[in-house]
Design a protein around this motif. Structure first.
Motif, PDB file in Angstrom:
ATOM      1  N   GLY A   1       0.819  -1.206   0.000  1.00 18.74           N
ATOM      2  CA  GLY A   1       0.000   0.000   0.000  1.00 18.74           C
ATOM      3  C   GLY A   1       0.849   1.250   0.000  1.00 18.74           C
ATOM      4  N   PRO A   2       0.195   2.394  -0.168  1.00 16.80           N
ATOM      5  CA  PRO A   2       0.913   3.665  -0.221  1.00 16.80           C
ATOM      6  C   PRO A   2       1.694   3.939   1.070  1.00 16.80           C
ATOM      7  CG  PRO A   2      -1.397   3.947  -0.817  1.00 16.80           C
ATOM      8  CD  PRO A   2      -1.244   2.556  -0.297  1.00 16.80           C
ATOM      9  N   GLU A   3       2.819   4.590   0.917  1.00 16.81           N
ATOM     10  CA  GLU A   3       3.700   4.858   2.054  1.00 16.81           C
ATOM     11  C   GLU A   3       2.995   5.643   3.164  1.00 16.81           C
ATOM     12  OE1 GLU A   3       7.657   7.472   2.634  1.00 16.81           O
ATOM     13  OE2 GLU A   3       7.773   5.952   1.056  1.00 16.81           O
ATOM     14  N   HIS A   4       2.115   6.580   2.795  1.00 16.99           N
ATOM     15  CA  HIS A   4       1.492   7.413   3.829  1.00 16.99           C
ATOM     16  C   HIS A   4       0.580   6.619   4.764  1.00 16.99           C
ATOM     17  CE1 HIS A   4      -1.680   7.536   0.738  1.00 16.99           C
ATOM     18  NE2 HIS A   4      -2.500   7.741   1.746  1.00 16.99           N
ATOM     19  N   VAL A   5       0.067   5.477   4.329  1.00 15.97           N
ATOM     20  CA  VAL A   5      -0.765   4.669   5.230  1.00 15.97           C
ATOM     21  C   VAL A   5       0.074   3.670   6.013  1.00 15.97           C
ATOM     22  CG1 VAL A   5      -2.848   4.944   3.840  1.00 15.97           C
ATOM     23  CG2 VAL A   5      -1.404   2.943   3.486  1.00 15.97           C
ATOM     24  N   ARG A   6       1.347   3.536   5.644  1.00 18.08           N
ATOM     25  CA  ARG A   6       2.262   2.637   6.334  1.00 18.08           C
ATOM     26  C   ARG A   6       3.318   3.409   7.121  1.00 18.08           C
ATOM     27  NH1 ARG A   6       5.602   0.267   2.990  1.00 18.08           N
ATOM     28  NH2 ARG A   6       5.104   1.470   1.149  1.00 18.08           N
ATOM     29  N   SER A   7       3.046   4.648   7.473  1.00 14.65           N
ATOM     30  CA  SER A   7       4.059   5.512   8.088  1.00 14.65           C
ATOM     31  C   SER A   7       4.427   5.107   9.513  1.00 14.65           C
ATOM     32  CB  SER A   7       3.606   6.969   8.064  1.00 14.65           C
ATOM     33  OG  SER A   7       2.428   7.126   8.828  1.00 14.65           O
ATOM     34  N   VAL A   8       3.557   4.410  10.198  1.00 15.80           N
ATOM     35  CA  VAL A   8       3.869   3.920  11.546  1.00 15.80           C
ATOM     36  C   VAL A   8       4.255   2.453  11.428  1.00 15.80           C
ATOM     37  CG1 VAL A   8       2.973   3.469  13.857  1.00 15.80           C
ATOM     38  CG2 VAL A   8       2.322   5.565  12.659  1.00 15.80           C
ATOM     39  N   THR A   9       5.440   2.129  11.922  1.00 20.29           N
ATOM     40  CA  THR A   9       5.932   0.748  11.886  1.00 20.29           C
ATOM     41  C   THR A   9       6.349   0.340  13.292  1.00 20.29           C
ATOM     42  OG1 THR A   9       8.228   1.359  11.477  1.00 20.29           O
ATOM     43  CG2 THR A   9       6.826   1.046   9.541  1.00 20.29           C
ATOM     44  N   ILE A  10       6.537  -0.945  13.482  1.00 15.17           N
ATOM     45  CA  ILE A  10       7.091  -1.412  14.739  1.00 15.17           C
ATOM     46  C   ILE A  10       8.543  -0.957  14.792  1.00 15.17           C
ATOM     47  CG2 ILE A  10       7.745  -3.457  16.068  1.00 15.17           C
ATOM     48  CD1 ILE A  10       5.217  -4.812  14.956  1.00 15.17           C
ATOM     49  N   LYS A  11       8.955  -0.448  15.939  1.00 15.02           N
ATOM     50  CA  LYS A  11      10.312   0.084  16.093  1.00 15.02           C
ATOM     51  C   LYS A  11      11.348  -0.955  15.660  1.00 15.02           C
ATOM     52  CE  LYS A  11      13.117   2.580  19.473  1.00 15.02           C
ATOM     53  NZ  LYS A  11      14.390   2.104  19.037  1.00 15.02           N
ATOM     54  N   ASP A  12      12.277  -0.498  14.848  1.00  6.89           N
ATOM     55  CA  ASP A  12      13.406  -1.293  14.339  1.00  6.89           C
ATOM     56  C   ASP A  12      13.024  -2.366  13.323  1.00  6.89           C
ATOM     57  OD1 ASP A  12      15.192   0.187  15.940  1.00  6.89           O
ATOM     58  OD2 ASP A  12      14.846  -1.143  17.643  1.00  6.89           O
ATOM     59  N   ALA A  13      11.815  -2.338  12.815  1.00  5.19           N
ATOM     60  CA  ALA A  13      11.424  -3.310  11.792  1.00  5.19           C
ATOM     61  C   ALA A  13      11.985  -2.894  10.432  1.00  5.19           C
ATOM     62  CB  ALA A  13       9.904  -3.415  11.702  1.00  5.19           C
ATOM     63  N   ALA A  14      12.408  -3.867   9.658  1.00  2.00           N
ATOM     64  CA  ALA A  14      12.771  -3.626   8.262  1.00  2.00           C
ATOM     65  C   ALA A  14      11.468  -3.515   7.480  1.00  2.00           C
ATOM     66  CB  ALA A  14      13.614  -4.772   7.730  1.00  2.00           C
ATOM     67  N   VAL A  15      11.396  -2.581   6.573  1.00  2.00           N
ATOM     68  CA  VAL A  15      10.189  -2.404   5.769  1.00  2.00           C
ATOM     69  C   VAL A  15      10.460  -2.949   4.364  1.00  2.00           C
ATOM     70  CG1 VAL A  15       8.539  -0.760   4.829  1.00  2.00           C
ATOM     71  CG2 VAL A  15       9.499  -0.391   7.115  1.00  2.00           C
ATOM     72  N   ILE A  16       9.885  -4.115   4.102  1.00  2.00           N
ATOM     73  CA  ILE A  16      10.010  -4.746   2.791  1.00  2.00           C
ATOM     74  C   ILE A  16       8.609  -5.231   2.406  1.00  2.00           C
ATOM     75  CG2 ILE A  16      11.099  -6.536   1.400  1.00  2.00           C
ATOM     76  CD1 ILE A  16      13.426  -6.554   3.392  1.00  2.00           C
ATOM     77  N   PRO A  17       7.856  -4.418   1.666  1.00  2.00           N
ATOM     78  CA  PRO A  17       6.496  -4.822   1.290  1.00  2.00           C
ATOM     79  C   PRO A  17       6.477  -6.180   0.593  1.00  2.00           C
ATOM     80  CG  PRO A  17       6.853  -2.516   0.770  1.00  2.00           C
ATOM     81  CD  PRO A  17       8.188  -3.090   1.147  1.00  2.00           C
ATOM     82  N   GLN A  18       5.445  -6.949   0.851  1.00  2.09           N
ATOM     83  CA  GLN A  18       5.291  -8.295   0.301  1.00  2.09           C
ATOM     84  C   GLN A  18       5.449  -8.294  -1.211  1.00  2.09           C
ATOM     85  OE1 GLN A  18       1.920  -9.233  -1.186  1.00  2.09           O
ATOM     86  NE2 GLN A  18       2.754 -11.213  -1.803  1.00  2.09           N
ATOM     87  N   GLN A  19       4.950  -7.283  -1.882  1.00  2.41           N
ATOM     88  CA  GLN A  19       5.045  -7.230  -3.340  1.00  2.41           C
ATOM     89  C   GLN A  19       6.467  -6.975  -3.839  1.00  2.41           C
ATOM     90  OE1 GLN A  19       2.121  -4.219  -3.979  1.00  2.41           O
ATOM     91  NE2 GLN A  19       3.501  -2.531  -3.546  1.00  2.41           N
ATOM     92  N   GLU A  20       7.401  -6.621  -2.948  1.00  2.00           N
ATOM     93  CA  GLU A  20       8.794  -6.383  -3.325  1.00  2.00           C
ATOM     94  C   GLU A  20       9.743  -7.490  -2.866  1.00  2.00           C
ATOM     95  OE1 GLU A  20      10.020  -2.537  -1.855  1.00  2.00           O
ATOM     96  OE2 GLU A  20       8.223  -1.555  -2.651  1.00  2.00           O
TER      97      GLU A  20
END
Length: 130
Positions: free
Chosen positions: A39-58
């Motif tokens: 999904g768009p970055e603006h709806v994913r702006s809050v993440t669990i602290k220290d998590a790597a962000v690798i969207p499933q589609q990537e």
């Protein structure tokens, strides 16, 4: 499959936010936490602290970023989302050791566990204006 087999299999494939936090604090070098939400970055702006962000589609293009020597913990939005399950299956097929964080980021935030908020870093023109 009987009930005991079902629950044992479920426990083998998942980890609760509380259990993950406890395990990661005791042995941080053993885990790689990964936010696989699409999904768009603006709806994913809050993440669990220290998590790597690798969207499933990537995942296919970014496998080189995921360590093979750690247990991979994947999460998505909430209990109703199956994106983490799709990512886990993809990684398991490629020889990774994977568990799904139960409840996703919703359960994590509900428990007031640490998060990172990147919304201030998103350029205003990137927002949809919804």
């Amino acid at each position: 499959m009987n009930a005991l087999d079902y629950f044992n299999t479920r426990l083998e494939a998942t980890i609760s936010p509380m259990d993950y936090l406890r395990c990661a604090e005791a042995n941080p070098e053993e885990y790689f936490l990964m936010d696989v939400r699409n999904g768009p970055e603006h709806v994913r702006s809050v993440t669990i602290k220290d998590a790597a962000v690798i969207p499933q589609q990537e995942l296919q293009e970014r496998l080189h970023e995921i360590p093979k020597d750690k247990e991979i913990i994947v999460y998505c939005w909430d209990v109703w989302c199956n994106t983490a399950a799709k990512a886990a299956a993809f990684l398991l097929e490629r020889g990774y050791k994977v568990k799904e964080l139960t409840g996703g980021i919703s359960a994590w935030k509900e428990m007031n566990f640490p998060v990172s908020d990147f919304s201030a870093k998103i350029h205003p023109s990137d927002r949809c204006g919804c």
